[in-house]
Design a protein around this motif. Structure first.
Motif, mmCIF file in Angstrom:
data_model
loop_
_atom_site.group_PDB
_atom_site.id
_atom_site.type_symbol
_atom_site.label_atom_id
_atom_site.label_comp_id
_atom_site.label_asym_id
_atom_site.label_seq_id
_atom_site.Cartn_x
_atom_site.Cartn_y
_atom_site.Cartn_z
ATOM 1 N N ALA A 146 4.210 1.176 -3.323
ATOM 2 C CA ALA A 146 4.742 2.328 -2.553
ATOM 3 C C ALA A 146 3.947 2.898 -1.685
ATOM 4 C CB ALA A 146 5.509 3.336 -3.715
ATOM 5 N N VAL A 147 4.776 3.186 -0.671
ATOM 6 C CA VAL A 147 3.771 3.909 0.465
ATOM 7 C C VAL A 147 4.686 5.349 0.683
ATOM 8 C CG1 VAL A 147 3.265 4.097 2.955
ATOM 9 C CG2 VAL A 147 2.871 1.984 1.572
ATOM 10 N N ASN A 148 4.096 6.308 0.592
ATOM 11 C CA ASN A 148 4.670 7.490 0.733
ATOM 12 C C ASN A 148 4.217 8.517 2.177
ATOM 13 O OD1 ASN A 148 5.933 7.303 -2.094
ATOM 14 N ND2 ASN A 148 3.874 8.194 -2.875
ATOM 15 N N GLN A 149 4.016 7.749 2.938
ATOM 16 C CA GLN A 149 3.517 8.381 4.260
ATOM 17 C C GLN A 149 4.463 8.049 5.235
ATOM 18 O OE1 GLN A 149 -0.422 7.630 5.566
ATOM 19 N NE2 GLN A 149 -0.178 8.601 7.632
ATOM 20 N N ALA A 150 5.161 8.959 5.998
ATOM 21 C CA ALA A 150 6.080 8.720 6.995
ATOM 22 C C ALA A 150 5.467 8.321 8.557
ATOM 23 C CB ALA A 150 6.826 10.129 7.382
ATOM 24 N N VAL A 160 3.687 1.957 11.586
ATOM 25 C CA VAL A 160 2.735 0.852 11.356
ATOM 26 C C VAL A 160 2.135 0.659 12.580
ATOM 27 C CG1 VAL A 160 1.778 -1.006 10.011
ATOM 28 C CG2 VAL A 160 3.216 0.426 8.855
ATOM 29 N N SER A 161 0.766 0.772 12.769
ATOM 30 C CA SER A 161 0.157 0.379 14.300
ATOM 31 C C SER A 161 -0.753 -0.655 13.736
ATOM 32 C CB SER A 161 -0.399 1.485 14.940
ATOM 33 O OG SER A 161 -1.692 1.897 14.200
ATOM 34 N N SER A 162 -1.038 -0.914 12.455
ATOM 35 C CA SER A 162 -2.362 -1.899 12.190
ATOM 36 C C SER A 162 -1.958 -2.108 10.784
ATOM 37 C CB SER A 162 -3.411 -1.596 12.422
ATOM 38 O OG SER A 162 -4.633 -2.610 11.833
ATOM 39 N N ILE A 163 -2.083 -3.508 10.179
ATOM 40 C CA ILE A 163 -1.951 -3.937 8.809
ATOM 41 C C ILE A 163 -3.002 -4.753 8.550
ATOM 42 C CG2 ILE A 163 -0.232 -5.538 9.386
ATOM 43 C CD1 ILE A 163 1.343 -4.907 6.868
ATOM 44 N N TRP A 222 6.712 -1.660 -0.357
ATOM 45 C CA TRP A 222 5.888 -2.979 0.318
ATOM 46 C C TRP A 222 6.051 -4.179 -0.974
ATOM 47 C CZ3 TRP A 222 4.742 -3.731 5.326
ATOM 48 C CH2 TRP A 222 4.661 -2.500 6.175
ATOM 49 N N LYS A 223 6.592 -5.402 -0.596
ATOM 50 C CA LYS A 223 6.551 -6.152 -1.446
ATOM 51 C C LYS A 223 5.860 -7.545 -1.273
ATOM 52 C CE LYS A 223 11.108 -4.466 -2.964
ATOM 53 N NZ LYS A 223 12.673 -4.756 -3.015
ATOM 54 N N LEU A 224 4.698 -7.961 -2.301
ATOM 55 C CA LEU A 224 4.274 -9.268 -2.071
ATOM 56 C C LEU A 224 4.971 -10.383 -3.063
ATOM 57 C CD1 LEU A 224 1.404 -10.614 -0.959
ATOM 58 C CD2 LEU A 224 0.909 -10.179 -3.131
ATOM 59 N N ARG A 225 5.058 -11.448 -2.437
ATOM 60 C CA ARG A 225 5.885 -12.613 -3.495
ATOM 61 C C ARG A 225 4.855 -13.537 -3.157
ATOM 62 N NH1 ARG A 225 10.288 -13.574 -6.000
ATOM 63 N NH2 ARG A 225 11.613 -11.644 -4.806
ATOM 64 N N VAL A 226 4.568 -14.206 -4.526
ATOM 65 C CA VAL A 226 3.930 -15.491 -4.551
ATOM 66 C C VAL A 226 4.776 -16.507 -5.270
ATOM 67 C CG1 VAL A 226 1.667 -16.728 -5.497
ATOM 68 C CG2 VAL A 226 1.670 -14.174 -4.779
ATOM 69 N N TRP A 269 -4.075 -7.433 -5.156
ATOM 70 C CA TRP A 269 -3.744 -7.332 -4.108
ATOM 71 C C TRP A 269 -3.662 -6.131 -3.583
ATOM 72 C CZ3 TRP A 269 0.821 -5.975 -0.874
ATOM 73 C CH2 TRP A 269 1.875 -5.258 -1.547
ATOM 74 N N GLY A 270 -4.032 -5.800 -2.224
ATOM 75 C CA GLY A 270 -4.129 -4.567 -1.613
ATOM 76 C C GLY A 270 -3.280 -4.773 -0.010
ATOM 77 N N LEU A 271 -3.053 -3.215 0.359
ATOM 78 C CA LEU A 271 -2.470 -3.006 1.569
ATOM 79 C C LEU A 271 -3.191 -1.894 2.384
ATOM 80 C CD1 LEU A 271 0.233 -3.937 3.197
ATOM 81 C CD2 LEU A 271 1.303 -2.060 1.880
ATOM 82 N N ARG A 272 -3.690 -2.243 3.403
ATOM 83 C CA ARG A 272 -4.135 -1.166 4.358
ATOM 84 C C ARG A 272 -3.495 -0.916 5.519
ATOM 85 N NH1 ARG A 272 -7.934 -0.727 8.519
ATOM 86 N NH2 ARG A 272 -9.094 1.275 8.598
ATOM 87 N N LEU A 273 -2.706 0.154 5.759
ATOM 88 C CA LEU A 273 -1.890 0.471 6.934
ATOM 89 C C LEU A 273 -2.627 1.399 7.592
ATOM 90 C CD1 LEU A 273 1.763 0.648 4.994
ATOM 91 C CD2 LEU A 273 0.521 -1.299 6.219
ATOM 92 N N VAL A 274 -2.561 1.535 8.943
ATOM 93 C CA VAL A 274 -2.742 2.597 10.026
ATOM 94 C C VAL A 274 -1.403 3.034 10.208
ATOM 95 C CG1 VAL A 274 -3.752 3.035 12.057
ATOM 96 C CG2 VAL A 274 -5.004 1.551 10.505
ATOM 97 N N VAL A 275 -1.135 4.186 10.022
ATOM 98 C CA VAL A 275 0.160 4.723 10.538
ATOM 99 C C VAL A 275 0.043 5.940 11.438
ATOM 100 C CG1 VAL A 275 2.269 5.907 9.692
ATOM 101 C CG2 VAL A 275 0.854 4.345 8.008
#
Length: 108
Positions: free
Chosen positions: A11-15, A18-21, A83-87, A101-107
């Protein structure tokens, strides 16, 4: 050999937009050519990270960026939400495990 695979959510709680992922992935599996891995943004856009590549190689331990995985550019949109990861393992005989797994977003 489970077509539905597994799904994990972050879950991402930041409005903002996304400019980079970047997506970091650590999967133990003895035949990575069996696997499809996708990431879905909260608004429904999906990017393939791994599509049955690598044949009999073991394990996927890497970070996916827009430079290495251009499909991630499709996910530049609203950041907030699930955000959902499916394998999915598409063949019998071999087994694996999603270790983390991890997610790095630049917002912006």
């Amino acid at each position: 050999n489970t077509p539905t695979g597994i799904e994990r959510t972050l879950a991402v709680n930041q409005a903002g937009q996304v400019s980079s992922i970047e997506v970091s992935l650590d999967i133990t599996h003895s035949y990575i050519g069996d696997l499809n891995v996708t990431l879905t943004a909260p608004y429904g856009a999906t990017a393939a990270l791994h599509q049955r590549a690598g044949g009999s190689a073991d394990n996927i331990v890497r970070t996916f960026t827009a430079a290495t995985t251009p499909a991630l550019n499709l996910l530049r949109g609203p950041a907030m939400g699930a955000w959902k990861l499916r394998v999915v393992d598409l063949e019998a005989a071999d087994e694996g495990k999603l270790n983390k797994w991890g997610l790095r977003l630049v917002v912006q």
